[in-house]
Motif scaffolding. Sequence first.
Motif, PDB file in Angstrom:
ATOM      1  N   ASP A 150       0.822  -1.210   0.000  1.00  0.00           N
ATOM      2  CA  ASP A 150       0.000   0.000   0.000  1.00  0.00           C
ATOM      3  C   ASP A 150       0.853   1.255   0.000  1.00  0.00           C
ATOM      4  O   ASP A 150       0.543   2.240  -0.684  1.00  0.00           O
ATOM      5  N   TYR A 151       1.936   1.248   0.758  1.00  0.00           N
ATOM      6  CA  TYR A 151       2.769   2.442   0.885  1.00  0.00           C
ATOM      7  C   TYR A 151       3.753   2.614  -0.272  1.00  0.00           C
ATOM      8  O   TYR A 151       4.083   3.746  -0.637  1.00  0.00           O
ATOM      9  N   THR A 152       4.261   1.518  -0.830  1.00  0.00           N
ATOM     10  CA  THR A 152       5.355   1.641  -1.802  1.00  0.00           C
ATOM     11  C   THR A 152       5.102   0.938  -3.130  1.00  0.00           C
ATOM     12  O   THR A 152       5.839   1.161  -4.085  1.00  0.00           O
ATOM     13  N   LYS A 153       4.108   0.046  -3.189  1.00  0.00           N
ATOM     14  CA  LYS A 153       3.828  -0.828  -4.325  1.00  0.00           C
ATOM     15  C   LYS A 153       4.817  -1.985  -4.423  1.00  0.00           C
ATOM     16  O   LYS A 153       4.702  -2.830  -5.314  1.00  0.00           O
ATOM     17  N   ALA A 154       5.809  -2.058  -3.544  1.00  0.00           N
ATOM     18  CA  ALA A 154       6.712  -3.207  -3.528  1.00  0.00           C
ATOM     19  C   ALA A 154       5.909  -4.460  -3.200  1.00  0.00           C
ATOM     20  O   ALA A 154       5.116  -4.471  -2.266  1.00  0.00           O
ATOM     21  N   GLY A 155       6.093  -5.509  -3.991  1.00  0.00           N
ATOM     22  CA  GLY A 155       5.377  -6.752  -3.762  1.00  0.00           C
ATOM     23  C   GLY A 155       3.984  -6.789  -4.335  1.00  0.00           C
ATOM     24  O   GLY A 155       3.277  -7.787  -4.182  1.00  0.00           O
ATOM     25  N   ALA A 156       3.566  -5.732  -5.039  1.00  0.00           N
ATOM     26  CA  ALA A 156       2.187  -5.674  -5.534  1.00  0.00           C
ATOM     27  C   ALA A 156       2.019  -6.280  -6.926  1.00  0.00           C
ATOM     28  O   ALA A 156       0.897  -6.521  -7.351  1.00  0.00           O
ATOM     29  N   PHE A 157       3.132  -6.553  -7.614  1.00  0.00           N
ATOM     30  CA  PHE A 157       3.015  -6.973  -9.004  1.00  0.00           C
ATOM     31  C   PHE A 157       3.453  -8.428  -9.205  1.00  0.00           C
ATOM     32  O   PHE A 157       2.675  -9.342  -8.975  1.00  0.00           O
ATOM     33  N   CYS A 158       4.693  -8.698  -9.571  1.00  0.00           N
ATOM     34  CA  CYS A 158       5.094 -10.087  -9.836  1.00  0.00           C
ATOM     35  C   CYS A 158       5.261 -10.899  -8.558  1.00  0.00           C
ATOM     36  O   CYS A 158       5.275 -12.124  -8.599  1.00  0.00           O
ATOM     37  N   LYS A 159       5.438 -10.214  -7.429  1.00  0.00           N
ATOM     38  CA  LYS A 159       5.505 -10.816  -6.093  1.00  0.00           C
ATOM     39  C   LYS A 159       6.784 -11.601  -5.825  1.00  0.00           C
ATOM     40  O   LYS A 159       6.914 -12.263  -4.785  1.00  0.00           O
ATOM     41  N   SER A 160       7.768 -11.531  -6.737  1.00  0.00           N
ATOM     42  CA  SER A 160       9.018 -12.247  -6.504  1.00  0.00           C
ATOM     43  C   SER A 160       9.789 -11.717  -5.301  1.00  0.00           C
ATOM     44  O   SER A 160      10.591 -12.444  -4.711  1.00  0.00           O
ATOM     45  N   CYS A 161       9.558 -10.449  -4.953  1.00  0.00           N
ATOM     46  CA  CYS A 161      10.324  -9.846  -3.863  1.00  0.00           C
ATOM     47  C   CYS A 161       9.730 -10.132  -2.487  1.00  0.00           C
ATOM     48  O   CYS A 161      10.319  -9.759  -1.472  1.00  0.00           O
ATOM     49  N   ILE A 162       8.578 -10.795  -2.430  1.00  0.00           N
ATOM     50  CA  ILE A 162       7.925 -11.006  -1.139  1.00  0.00           C
ATOM     51  C   ILE A 162       8.648 -12.049  -0.312  1.00  0.00           C
ATOM     52  O   ILE A 162       9.014 -11.824   0.841  1.00  0.00           O
ATOM     53  N   ARG A 163       8.875 -13.227  -0.903  1.00  0.00           N
ATOM     54  CA  ARG A 163       9.525 -14.333  -0.193  1.00  0.00           C
ATOM     55  C   ARG A 163      10.148 -15.274  -1.219  1.00  0.00           C
ATOM     56  O   ARG A 163       9.801 -15.218  -2.406  1.00  0.00           O
ATOM     57  N   PRO A 164      11.055 -16.160  -0.803  1.00  0.00           N
ATOM     58  CA  PRO A 164      11.649 -17.111  -1.748  1.00  0.00           C
ATOM     59  C   PRO A 164      10.585 -17.975  -2.414  1.00  0.00           C
ATOM     60  O   PRO A 164       9.538 -18.264  -1.830  1.00  0.00           O
ATOM     61  N   GLY A 165      10.860 -18.355  -3.662  1.00  0.00           N
ATOM     62  CA  GLY A 165       9.933 -19.227  -4.379  1.00  0.00           C
ATOM     63  C   GLY A 165       9.315 -18.600  -5.596  1.00  0.00           C
ATOM     64  O   GLY A 165       8.627 -19.274  -6.363  1.00  0.00           O
ATOM     65  N   GLY A 166       9.546 -17.282  -5.808  1.00  0.00           N
ATOM     66  CA  GLY A 166       9.006 -16.615  -6.986  1.00  0.00           C
ATOM     67  C   GLY A 166       9.810 -16.943  -8.226  1.00  0.00           C
ATOM     68  O   GLY A 166      10.776 -17.716  -8.180  1.00  0.00           O
ATOM     69  N   HIS A 167       9.451 -16.333  -9.350  1.00  0.00           N
ATOM     70  CA  HIS A 167      10.135 -16.660 -10.600  1.00  0.00           C
ATOM     71  C   HIS A 167      11.526 -16.042 -10.689  1.00  0.00           C
ATOM     72  O   HIS A 167      12.302 -16.382 -11.580  1.00  0.00           O
ATOM     73  N   GLU A 168      11.855 -15.136  -9.765  1.00  0.00           N
ATOM     74  CA  GLU A 168      13.176 -14.498  -9.766  1.00  0.00           C
ATOM     75  C   GLU A 168      13.744 -14.523  -8.349  1.00  0.00           C
ATOM     76  O   GLU A 168      13.131 -14.038  -7.410  1.00  0.00           O
TER      77      GLU A 168
END
Length: 323
Positions: free
Chosen positions: A188-206
């Motif tokens: 909500d504050y930065t848009k980080a993690g709002a799109f491809c979600k790879s930056c949220i936790r291990p296991g994403g496409h990147e």
Amino acid sequence: MGFDSLIGGTIWDQYSQKVTDLMNNPQNMGEITQEQADEMGATLIVADFGAESCGDAVRLYWAVHPKSDVIMHSKFKSFGCGTAIASSDTMAELCKGKTVDEAVKITNIDVEMAMRDDPDTPAVPPQKMHCSVMAYDVIKKAAAQYKGVDMESFESEVIVCECARVSLSTLKEVIRLNDLTTIEQIADYTKAGAFCKSCIRPGGHEAKDIYLVDLLAEYEKEKMAATADSSAGGGAVDFAQMTIFQKLKAVDKVIDDNIRQMLIMDGGDMEIIDIKENGAHFDIYIRYLGACSGCASSSTGTLYAIENILQQKLDENIRVLPI
């Protein structure tokens, strides 16, 4: 309930007056032609940047003095929502009079802060913060064109969220200052993690070196350590041994107890931007607000008083640096 009533009672209330004014009447929208640049004796730079995540795009025009590198004039064209227009207009205004190297240091947080009606109230709803992130990228693209280098050469920050181009330092600051505890709040504050979600936790496409869950865990440990130290020692912790969270809280308390009210009485205020260790010193970066930002004593008497009180109350090696 009618549409106007619904909007009036919810989303529009979350926009500052500055933002709504710029949506309807941007001050720097337009273009700088080659002829105009030639008349000013300036180098014309035209840079485009588009955000694939939301479909917005911005074109930035600079007229740059070729000897001093000062941006003599700045205009923009925006292809996006009203918030993108207001953010781009503010970004263009912030560029004026700065050198290209100074302009590169403008961030999305600087743009959002400049659009606030008062220092403590966000200018836009959290979900629209990403509209000001484009300013960070289009400025770098313009600077790269002017200097004949790659955009990446200006990237001194570790980028955690590539989609929204949110840096590690920005995330740490936003989490700390707003006491965020969930991924949803960060988005909500930065848009980080709002799109491809790879930056949220291990296991994403990147794969990433740092994830948002790591930053939340680190912040939670800082808060737990601060609480434990306060309970065990009555809050008597040496400033040099404090975590960054503890240092910020300690400085804020001294400011609130000894300084802030005097500044407010004169129509001003201040905020703590960052604390960094610099050799034997603790450099505390502050931003003056309101009347204090243009006061002559902000760099002399007022600054000395703030620094002196912090040195007496917390640590003699504190230095206060306004930015």
